[in-house]
Design a protein around this motif. Structure first.
Motif, PDB file in Angstrom:
ATOM      1  N   THR A   1       3.715  -7.917   8.377  1.00 20.80           N
ATOM      2  CA  THR A   1       2.934  -6.816   8.941  1.00 20.80           C
ATOM      3  C   THR A   1       1.751  -7.435   9.681  1.00 20.80           C
ATOM      4  O   THR A   1       1.567  -8.664   9.659  1.00 20.80           O
ATOM      5  N   PHE A   2       0.985  -6.610  10.358  1.00 26.15           N
ATOM      6  CA  PHE A   2      -0.099  -7.141  11.196  1.00 26.15           C
ATOM      7  C   PHE A   2      -1.141  -6.054  11.398  1.00 26.15           C
ATOM      8  O   PHE A   2      -0.935  -4.903  11.014  1.00 26.15           O
TER       9      PHE A   2
ATOM     10  N   GLY B   1       5.519  -4.668  -2.244  1.00 24.01           N
ATOM     11  CA  GLY B   1       5.316  -5.085  -0.860  1.00 24.01           C
ATOM     12  C   GLY B   1       3.872  -4.850  -0.470  1.00 24.01           C
ATOM     13  O   GLY B   1       2.958  -5.020  -1.282  1.00 24.01           O
ATOM     14  N   PHE B   2       3.700  -4.428   0.772  1.00 23.05           N
ATOM     15  CA  PHE B   2       2.356  -4.127   1.241  1.00 23.05           C
ATOM     16  C   PHE B   2       2.176  -2.616   1.377  1.00 23.05           C
ATOM     17  O   PHE B   2       1.229  -2.154   1.973  1.00 23.05           O
TER      18      PHE B   2
ATOM     19  N   ARG C   1       2.040  -1.543   7.908  1.00 26.12           N
ATOM     20  CA  ARG C   1       3.390  -1.660   7.363  1.00 26.12           C
ATOM     21  C   ARG C   1       3.875  -0.269   6.919  1.00 26.12           C
ATOM     22  O   ARG C   1       5.005   0.123   7.195  1.00 26.12           O
TER      23      ARG C   1
ATOM     24  N   ARG D   1       1.070 -10.865  -3.780  1.00 28.23           N
ATOM     25  CA  ARG D   1       2.009  -9.894  -4.357  1.00 28.23           C
ATOM     26  C   ARG D   1       3.424 -10.454  -4.378  1.00 28.23           C
ATOM     27  O   ARG D   1       3.887 -11.015  -3.396  1.00 28.23           O
TER      28      ARG D   1
ATOM     29  N   ARG E   1      11.219  -3.522  -0.384  1.00 27.12           N
ATOM     30  CA  ARG E   1      10.444  -4.573  -1.046  1.00 27.12           C
ATOM     31  C   ARG E   1       9.279  -3.923  -1.793  1.00 27.12           C
ATOM     32  O   ARG E   1       8.352  -3.406  -1.170  1.00 27.12           O
TER      33      ARG E   1
ATOM     34  N   ALA F   1      -1.766 -11.079  -0.363  1.00 23.48           N
ATOM     35  CA  ALA F   1      -0.903 -12.233  -0.115  1.00 23.48           C
ATOM     36  C   ALA F   1      -0.198 -12.711  -1.380  1.00 23.48           C
ATOM     37  O   ALA F   1       0.861 -13.323  -1.305  1.00 23.48           O
TER      38      ALA F   1
ATOM     39  N   ILE G   1       3.215 -13.639   0.607  1.00 18.68           N
ATOM     40  CA  ILE G   1       3.100 -13.337   2.041  1.00 18.68           C
ATOM     41  C   ILE G   1       1.704 -13.726   2.514  1.00 18.68           C
ATOM     42  O   ILE G   1       0.722 -13.075   2.172  1.00 18.68           O
TER      43      ILE G   1
ATOM     44  N   VAL H   1      -3.679  -3.991   7.406  1.00 16.88           N
ATOM     45  CA  VAL H   1      -2.335  -4.583   7.546  1.00 16.88           C
ATOM     46  C   VAL H   1      -1.341  -3.842   6.657  1.00 16.88           C
ATOM     47  O   VAL H   1      -0.163  -3.706   6.992  1.00 16.88           O
ATOM     48  N   MET H   2      -1.845  -3.339   5.519  1.00 17.04           N
ATOM     49  CA  MET H   2      -0.976  -2.588   4.613  1.00 17.04           C
ATOM     50  C   MET H   2      -0.666  -1.225   5.218  1.00 17.04           C
ATOM     51  O   MET H   2       0.452  -0.733   5.151  1.00 17.04           O
ATOM     52  N   ALA H   3      -1.692  -0.652   5.845  1.00 16.91           N
ATOM     53  CA  ALA H   3      -1.510   0.636   6.510  1.00 16.91           C
ATOM     54  C   ALA H   3      -0.475   0.502   7.633  1.00 16.91           C
ATOM     55  O   ALA H   3       0.382   1.366   7.819  1.00 16.91           O
TER      56      ALA H   3
END
Ligand SMILES: [Zn+2]
Lengths: 478, 196
Positions: free
Chosen positions: B116-117, A307-308, A171, A276, A304, A274, B146, A167-169
């Motif tokens: 994000t997903f 963020g991720f 983003r 962060r 942000r 989650a 999040i 999910v981080m990738a």
């Protein structure tokens, strides 16, 4: 934490110089059915002794305390596996401790060993790491890895760690990569490079001659990540001998290399992404306060932080590490890197966290050719070659051993012994691997300083291990 | 016939009933290339753990009742007073004071957005979700963190508005009782057991 106190930003200081004198490693593979873990550890320690022309027994006689890293008791199915290895290495009744920080275990283990020497507690220490990831099949292995995520909030979601990471990738891919085909190709290039360098490494688990198209055609694991974007799951062991100056000189008196100075810094960030929270970007010595003002304008959604898309733990590990050792700009001050390429995209994210490129511009490190041993754009040596070992994608990810393997790789270049260690026909034969006809010497010529990054999970722990030739330091009294 | 391990609490002690492990015989591992000589042995082990949700128990209970609980630091002495947490966090990350629990179901229904997903084709052993798994990480207005969860209907996109759904019929009492669907999804499209 979203704000640091001045106490928390103290620049770490070792109380006396610390050296890595030698290291060693076993063969790495997906499964090693004919060897117990202790046999792999003995292989690594025997190699370390051999590199300084000592017998294992002579080298052992110098060791005062021992630090052992393996990520998962449940992979090896043995609680206190460290004690088993310690006994089998015949190091009892010396003091010993086990270290666990997920994927960063191979960085955290030398972190402890270095501090023990710096404090004066020990003059000579063993840092040994391993992982036994062949005791369960891949699905069950994925389940066990997912146990490192929060067991109530994350693990039940598919029991697949790759998903929590990916999910981080996603983003990063959309915000900073702008989901461009050209960026997808850059990611593939990293896999091609790491599998390719692994071909020159007899220890490596996954040597492959592949193309960008092969990577992009490989099965999707979690879009945009494909099978060839992901790191390996390996078995193997690696070790390092870490000493004070007097012992280092004594141990290397019959060796063809001199000891290297070693520093390790460490940082952490939320286990669950989650949790962060937003904060200001902690700046590295080669960055200025205003350079990120328009980050959100250049990359909509990219304002942000962390963020991720950023790994705060990687940023903070080098924040401490660069200041401790005098590194201003890693591109100028370091000669090679070993990065924790768990996934091709996290490799790119890390370039930014460690200041090799500014946030948002990581891909340029690959696209410029700077990350190669020989820059394919210029035909000249790469400015700052990375992952010549093959990294986690090409060489191995035997978790507890990984960071130590990468540190040993950096040391072998500073010692100017890369070709000897990797080119030896005997070693290729012993591992039942065929030395390629086009085997190439990947020694980074004149390497004096390098760094290995070790990274856990979604960025919960990161260490930065900096090695320098003692005659080429950047800072007095470091 | 064995019985699954069951547990309840009485007088703040666990009371257990049934089997918490199942016996499966080990088998030798032999080498087909070398006259079937012994290489090792399998070690089967199937065991049930007893796990306390502690201060988060109310969060998991509420999911089965169709409610999403969040927490907030209301400590007047906290430098970051007002921080809102989802995931539900029992103590404030800064002052370690006990957070205030509040019902954020309405906030989720009106402001949940995909940060994000990831669509994940693989799963590990013991997975119970349908593949591919559609992970979504969700922002809420005024919430500092999040949340990670999964999408049950449609395909995720960054910025997409979502609605929470809850497994209110036969809840599993795990995080899987909470899922999400794109805004505009109809009740009849929800998976078995889930309601808005
Ligand atoms: Zn607080």
């Amino acid at each position: 934490m979203i704000k640091f106190s001045k106490h928390q930003l103290k620049v770490p200081k070792l109380m006396r110089p610390v050296y890595m004198v030698t290291g060693g490693q076993s063969k790495f593979d997906r499964a090693i059915p004919d060897k117990r873990t202790e046999e792999l550890c003995i292989d690594a320690l025997t190699m370390a002794a051999g590199l300084i022309n000592m017998s294992p027994a002579e080298l052992k006689s110098y060791i005062h305390t021992a630090y052992y890293g393996h990520f998962a008791d449940h992979f090896g199915d043995q609680l206190l596996g460290e004690a088993v290895i310690h006994d089998r290495l015949g190091l009892d009744p010396l003091g010993t401790i086990g270290i666990k920080t997920g994927g960063a275990t191979g960085g955290s283990t030398p972190w402890e060993a270095v501090k023990a020497v710096a404090s004066g507690y020990s003059d000579c220490t063993l840092a040994m790491g391993w992982e036994r990831m062949d005791e369960v099949p891949t699905d069950e292995g994925n389940f066990l890895i997912s146990c490192a995520a929060d067991k109530d909030w994350e693990s039940p979601l598919g029991h697949i760690y790759t998903g929590y990471y990916a999910v981080m990738a996603q983003r990063y891919w959309q915000i900073f990569g702008k989901a461009e085909d050209s960026f997808r190709e850059t990611l593939a290039e990293i896999s091609v490079k790491h599998h390719g360098y692994a071909r020159m490494n007899p220890f490596a688990h996954s040597p492959k001659k592949i193309t960008v198209a092969d990577v992009i055609k490989s099965p999707v694991v979690a879009y945009p990540l494909r099978a060839l974007d992901c790191c390996l799951m390996s078995v193997g062991a690696a070790c390092a001998i870490i000493c004070d100056e007097k012992t280092a000189i004594e141990l290397t008196k019959n060796s063809s290399h001199k000891p290297v100075r070693i520093w390790v810094s460490a940082a952490s960030h939320t286990l669950r992404p989650a949790d962060r929270r937003d904060m200001d970007i902690p700046l590295l010595p080669n960055e200025t306060p205003d350079q990120y003002k328009d980050l959100g304008k250049r990359f909509p959604g990219g304002d942000r932080y962390p963020g991720f898309t950023g790994f705060l733990a990687a940023r903070m590990a080098v924040w401490y590490g660069y200041r401790m050792t005098g590194v201003i700009d890693p591109n100028e001050d370091l000669d090679l890197l070993e990065l924790h390429d768990a996934f091709t995209i996290s490799d790119v994210q890390t370039y930014e966290d460690i200041g090799v490129r500014p946030y948002g511009e990581g891909r340029d490190y690959v696209e410029s050719g700077d990350c190669y041993h020989m820059n394919p754009k210029t035909g000249e040596p790469g400015k700052l070659p990375s992952n010549i070992s093959g990294g986690l994608i090409g060489c191995m990810h035997a978790v507890g051993a990984t960071g130590i393997m990468q540190t040993f790789e950096v040391a072998s270049h500073i010692w100017n012994r890369w070709a000897e260690i990797h080119g030896d026909e005997k070693r290729w034969k012993e591992f039942a691997r065929e030395k390629p006809a086009d085997w190439t010497d990947l020694q980074v010529k004149g390497a004096k300083r390098g760094m290995a990054i070790s990274h856990a999970g979604v960025g919960s722990h990161v260490t930065a291990t900096i090695l320098m030739d003692p005659d080429n330091l950047l800072k007095e009294n470091a | 016939m064995s019985m699954f391990g069951q547990v309840y609490v009485k007088d703040n002690k666990y009371r257990i009933k049934g089997d918490f492990h199942h016996l499966t015989p080990n088998v030798p591992i032999r080498n087909a290339d070398e006259g079937w000589k012994l290489m090792g042995v399998t070690n089967p082990r199937d065991m049930t753990y007893i796990h306390s949700y502690g201060g988060e128990a109310q969060f998991f209970e509420a999911l089965g009742e169709g409610k999403l609980l969040g927490t907030r630091c209301d400590n007047p002495d906290c430098e970051f007073k007002g921080t809102v947490y989802q995931p539900f966090r029992i103590h404030c990350a800064d002052c370690l004071g006990k957070n205030t629990v509040f019902d954020m179901t309405k906030l989720a229904k009106t402001t949940a957005t995909v940060h994000t997903f990831m669509v994940c084709e693989r799963a590990g052993a013991f997975n119970t979700l349908d593949k591919p798994i559609k992970f979504v990480n969700i922002e809420f207005e005024g919430v500092d963190t999040i949340l990670m969860s999964y999408l049950s209907v449609g395909d995720p996109e960054i910025g997409m508005k979502l609605l929470p759904i809850f497994q209110t019929k036969n809840p599993t009492c795990t995080i899987l009782d909470l899922s999400w669907v794109p805004a505009g999804t109809k009740a009849e499209e929800l998976p078995e057991g889930f309601t808005f």
